[in-house]
Design a protein around this motif. Sequence first.
Motif, mmCIF file in Angstrom:
data_model
loop_
_atom_site.group_PDB
_atom_site.id
_atom_site.type_symbol
_atom_site.label_atom_id
_atom_site.label_comp_id
_atom_site.label_asym_id
_atom_site.label_seq_id
_atom_site.Cartn_x
_atom_site.Cartn_y
_atom_site.Cartn_z
ATOM 1 N N ILE A 225 -32.347 16.420 -47.647
ATOM 2 C CA ILE A 225 -31.517 17.577 -47.938
ATOM 3 C C ILE A 225 -30.551 17.729 -46.772
ATOM 4 O O ILE A 225 -30.951 17.653 -45.615
ATOM 5 C CB ILE A 225 -32.372 18.844 -48.109
ATOM 6 C CG1 ILE A 225 -33.274 18.670 -49.330
ATOM 7 C CG2 ILE A 225 -31.505 20.068 -48.246
ATOM 8 C CD1 ILE A 225 -34.258 19.786 -49.543
ATOM 9 N N ALA A 226 -29.290 17.945 -47.080
ATOM 10 C CA ALA A 226 -28.297 18.107 -46.028
ATOM 11 C C ALA A 226 -28.699 19.264 -45.129
ATOM 12 O O ALA A 226 -29.239 20.263 -45.600
ATOM 13 C CB ALA A 226 -26.923 18.354 -46.630
ATOM 14 N N PRO A 227 -28.472 19.138 -43.836
ATOM 15 C CA PRO A 227 -28.949 20.145 -42.894
ATOM 16 C C PRO A 227 -28.239 21.482 -43.039
ATOM 17 O O PRO A 227 -27.071 21.537 -43.414
ATOM 18 C CB PRO A 227 -28.650 19.526 -41.534
ATOM 19 C CG PRO A 227 -27.546 18.582 -41.797
ATOM 20 C CD PRO A 227 -27.744 18.074 -43.192
ATOM 21 N N LEU A 228 -28.971 22.511 -42.749
ATOM 22 C CA LEU A 228 -28.415 23.851 -42.699
ATOM 23 C C LEU A 228 -28.081 24.171 -41.259
ATOM 24 O O LEU A 228 -28.707 23.637 -40.342
ATOM 25 C CB LEU A 228 -29.439 24.864 -43.226
ATOM 26 C CG LEU A 228 -29.844 24.669 -44.684
ATOM 27 C CD1 LEU A 228 -30.995 25.595 -45.024
ATOM 28 C CD2 LEU A 228 -28.678 24.940 -45.602
ATOM 29 N N PRO A 229 -27.114 25.029 -41.022
ATOM 30 C CA PRO A 229 -26.822 25.411 -39.638
ATOM 31 C C PRO A 229 -28.075 25.950 -38.960
ATOM 32 O O PRO A 229 -28.839 26.714 -39.553
ATOM 33 C CB PRO A 229 -25.751 26.498 -39.787
ATOM 34 C CG PRO A 229 -25.136 26.239 -41.124
ATOM 35 C CD PRO A 229 -26.233 25.666 -41.972
ATOM 36 N N GLU B 33 -32.452 33.357 -41.274
ATOM 37 C CA GLU B 33 -33.330 33.134 -42.410
ATOM 38 C C GLU B 33 -32.863 31.911 -43.187
ATOM 39 O O GLU B 33 -31.688 31.564 -43.197
ATOM 40 C CB GLU B 33 -33.386 34.364 -43.314
ATOM 41 C CG GLU B 33 -32.021 34.814 -43.837
ATOM 42 C CD GLU B 33 -32.117 36.107 -44.626
ATOM 43 O OE1 GLU B 33 -31.926 36.047 -45.844
ATOM 44 O OE2 GLU B 33 -32.391 37.142 -44.007
ATOM 45 N N ALA B 34 -33.807 31.242 -43.831
ATOM 46 C CA ALA B 34 -33.492 30.026 -44.564
ATOM 47 C C ALA B 34 -32.672 30.345 -45.810
ATOM 48 O O ALA B 34 -32.899 31.350 -46.475
ATOM 49 C CB ALA B 34 -34.781 29.324 -44.962
ATOM 50 N N VAL B 35 -31.733 29.477 -46.098
ATOM 51 C CA VAL B 35 -30.930 29.605 -47.308
ATOM 52 C C VAL B 35 -31.427 28.548 -48.279
ATOM 53 O O VAL B 35 -31.377 27.362 -47.990
ATOM 54 C CB VAL B 35 -29.432 29.390 -47.002
ATOM 55 C CG1 VAL B 35 -28.628 29.473 -48.269
ATOM 56 C CG2 VAL B 35 -28.951 30.380 -45.978
ATOM 57 N N ILE B 36 -31.947 28.983 -49.423
ATOM 58 C CA ILE B 36 -32.483 28.051 -50.409
ATOM 59 C C ILE B 36 -31.505 27.979 -51.575
ATOM 60 O O ILE B 36 -31.173 29.011 -52.164
ATOM 61 C CB ILE B 36 -33.871 28.514 -50.905
ATOM 62 C CG1 ILE B 36 -34.830 28.607 -49.724
ATOM 63 C CG2 ILE B 36 -34.404 27.567 -51.964
ATOM 64 C CD1 ILE B 36 -36.152 29.234 -50.050
ATOM 65 N N PRO B 37 -31.041 26.775 -51.917
ATOM 66 C CA PRO B 37 -30.132 26.652 -53.053
ATOM 67 C C PRO B 37 -30.814 27.148 -54.324
ATOM 68 O O PRO B 37 -32.023 26.989 -54.503
ATOM 69 C CB PRO B 37 -29.840 25.159 -53.136
ATOM 70 C CG PRO B 37 -30.274 24.585 -51.835
ATOM 71 C CD PRO B 37 -31.301 25.496 -51.283
ATOM 72 N N SER B 38 -30.032 27.721 -55.231
ATOM 73 C CA SER B 38 -30.596 28.309 -56.451
ATOM 74 C C SER B 38 -31.332 27.274 -57.298
ATOM 75 O O SER B 38 -32.396 27.560 -57.847
ATOM 76 C CB SER B 38 -29.504 28.999 -57.266
ATOM 77 O OG SER B 38 -28.494 28.070 -57.594
ATOM 78 N N TRP B 39 -30.803 26.046 -57.383
ATOM 79 C CA TRP B 39 -31.468 25.018 -58.183
ATOM 80 C C TRP B 39 -32.833 24.670 -57.614
ATOM 81 O O TRP B 39 -33.784 24.417 -58.351
ATOM 82 C CB TRP B 39 -30.601 23.761 -58.306
ATOM 83 C CG TRP B 39 -30.352 23.081 -56.995
ATOM 84 C CD1 TRP B 39 -29.303 23.274 -56.156
ATOM 85 C CD2 TRP B 39 -31.173 22.098 -56.374
ATOM 86 N NE1 TRP B 39 -29.417 22.479 -55.041
ATOM 87 C CE2 TRP B 39 -30.564 21.743 -55.150
ATOM 88 C CE3 TRP B 39 -32.373 21.472 -56.719
ATOM 89 C CZ2 TRP B 39 -31.102 20.809 -54.281
ATOM 90 C CZ3 TRP B 39 -32.907 20.531 -55.851
ATOM 91 C CH2 TRP B 39 -32.272 20.209 -54.648
ATOM 92 N N LEU B 40 -32.956 24.683 -56.280
ATOM 93 C CA LEU B 40 -34.231 24.364 -55.644
ATOM 94 C C LEU B 40 -35.231 25.511 -55.823
ATOM 95 O O LEU B 40 -36.420 25.288 -56.059
ATOM 96 C CB LEU B 40 -34.012 24.062 -54.164
ATOM 97 C CG LEU B 40 -35.235 23.654 -53.356
ATOM 98 C CD1 LEU B 40 -35.884 22.409 -53.954
ATOM 99 C CD2 LEU B 40 -34.843 23.395 -51.916
ATOM 100 N N GLU B 41 -34.724 26.730 -55.742
ATOM 101 C CA GLU B 41 -35.597 27.879 -55.936
ATOM 102 C C GLU B 41 -36.162 27.894 -57.358
ATOM 103 O O GLU B 41 -37.336 28.187 -57.576
ATOM 104 C CB GLU B 41 -34.825 29.176 -55.645
ATOM 105 C CG GLU B 41 -35.705 30.384 -55.521
ATOM 106 C CD GLU B 41 -34.952 31.567 -54.950
ATOM 107 O OE1 GLU B 41 -35.618 32.480 -54.457
ATOM 108 O OE2 GLU B 41 -33.708 31.583 -55.011
ATOM 109 N N LYS B 42 -35.315 27.546 -58.369
ATOM 110 C CA LYS B 42 -35.778 27.472 -59.751
ATOM 111 C C LYS B 42 -36.892 26.438 -59.911
ATOM 112 O O LYS B 42 -37.903 26.685 -60.552
ATOM 113 C CB LYS B 42 -34.621 27.096 -60.690
ATOM 114 C CG LYS B 42 -33.795 28.246 -61.168
ATOM 115 C CD LYS B 42 -32.802 27.722 -62.182
ATOM 116 C CE LYS B 42 -31.555 28.552 -62.173
ATOM 117 N NZ LYS B 42 -30.509 28.018 -63.024
#
Length: 198
Positions: free
Chosen positions: A176-180, A185-194
């Motif tokens: 998964i491409a890195p987050l800053p 707090e962690a940012v979770i993409p909507s598709w991954l959360e689903k």
Amino acid sequence: MKKIPKILPKKNSKWRTTAVSLIAVFIGIGLFLAKEGEVVSYMSDNPEACVNCHVMTPVYNGWMHSSHREWANCNDCHVPQDNVINKYFFKAKDGLYHASVFTLRAEPDVITMKEASQKVVQNNCIRCHVQQVTQTKYDGWIDNHAENRTERQCWSCHVEIPHGKVQGISTLQYNIAPLPTDQEEAVIPSWLEKETNK
């Protein structure tokens, strides 16, 4: 009395208009590509600039999970540290090479360092770890350590430092491409959360 010459209309005005227009188009395209390629970010020491090219994601993730993350960024290891001019010259030369390879889609499955980069990294390993390199306590159990302290490439023994096991572009789908790293707090993409909520 001096005679003032008459200013005649230029016959080359059409040529000049075309030349100026072409120059403006090239400058415009250059500025657009610099903006889209985030060229200014490469002037910094921010490790996230390296992941502007997605092929560097596995390497970046390996570094993020290493102990080096706390002490060194990408430029501390991969760019000469002897003076500012040499640092930015090497960065520009290496960056243009990387950009051309990436643009032509000619990147190898496993990224390896060229000879010039190997020398830079070796010098930086020794610069940071000079005490470990010069200690004599390792002489007894590492073959030829005393004779080859600075001649041997550090990664001939320390192969998994700091990027972990060899990872290639083919493993990119699992990265998964890195987050800053400065986010609280962690940012979770909507598709991954689903997918995780199923």
